[in-house]
Write a protein that holds these residues in place. Structure first.
Motif, PDB file in Angstrom:
ATOM      1  N   GLU A  37      -8.308  26.902  14.009  1.00 28.69           N
ATOM      2  CA  GLU A  37      -8.344  25.413  14.978  1.00 28.69           C
ATOM      3  C   GLU A  37      -8.511  24.408  14.793  1.00 28.69           C
ATOM      4  N   ILE A  40      -3.997  24.516  15.635  1.00 24.90           N
ATOM      5  CA  ILE A  40      -3.875  24.370  16.563  1.00 24.90           C
ATOM      6  C   ILE A  40      -4.170  23.294  17.024  1.00 24.90           C
ATOM      7  N   GLY A  41      -5.020  22.358  15.950  1.00 22.85           N
ATOM      8  CA  GLY A  41      -5.036  21.029  16.635  1.00 22.85           C
ATOM      9  C   GLY A  41      -3.889  20.220  16.311  1.00 22.85           C
ATOM     10  N   ALA A  43      -0.813  21.492  15.126  1.00 26.05           N
ATOM     11  CA  ALA A  43       0.229  22.239  16.604  1.00 26.05           C
ATOM     12  C   ALA A  43       0.584  21.520  17.369  1.00 26.05           C
ATOM     13  N   GLY A  44      -1.147  21.125  18.232  1.00 25.95           N
ATOM     14  CA  GLY A  44      -1.236  20.167  19.582  1.00 25.95           C
ATOM     15  C   GLY A  44      -0.661  18.785  19.091  1.00 25.95           C
ATOM     16  N   VAL A  45      -0.226  17.877  18.061  1.00 24.14           N
ATOM     17  CA  VAL A  45      -0.475  16.581  17.631  1.00 24.14           C
ATOM     18  C   VAL A  45       1.103  16.155  17.245  1.00 24.14           C
ATOM     19  N   LYS A  46       1.755  17.642  16.908  1.00 26.21           N
ATOM     20  CA  LYS A  46       2.890  17.996  16.361  1.00 26.21           C
ATOM     21  C   LYS A  46       3.954  16.147  16.160  1.00 26.21           C
TER      22      LYS A  46
END
Length: 73
Positions: A37, A40-41, A43-46
């Motif tokens: 998680e 993934i978090g 990667a979502g704000v990269k």
């Protein structure tokens, strides 16, 4: 890890890879789920994340004990 050249310059690697090693006998499935998680978090704000530069590092195994500071925006 191997970006520092003998003349003191830095050379970026062709690919930026991250190795995530998890000793399987130490962590439970809930630990792995939490790490998944978190990855993934991130990667979502990269696109909003800045890089860091090394400010101080030993000559050997510098990636373990180096000091970093954020790059300017």
């Amino acid at each position: 890890m191997f970006g520092l050249r003998p003349d003191g310059t830095e050379a970026a690697a062709a690919m930026d890879l991250v190795r995530l090693a998890i000793p399987r006998r130490v962590y439970t499935q809930s630990h792995i789920d939490y790490v998944a998680e978190a990855v993934i978090g991130v990667a979502g704000v990269k696109g909003r994340l800045r890089g860091y530069r090394i400010t101080k590092a030993p000559a050997v195994l510098r990636h373990f004990t180096a000091l970093f500071e954020p790059l300017p925006a």
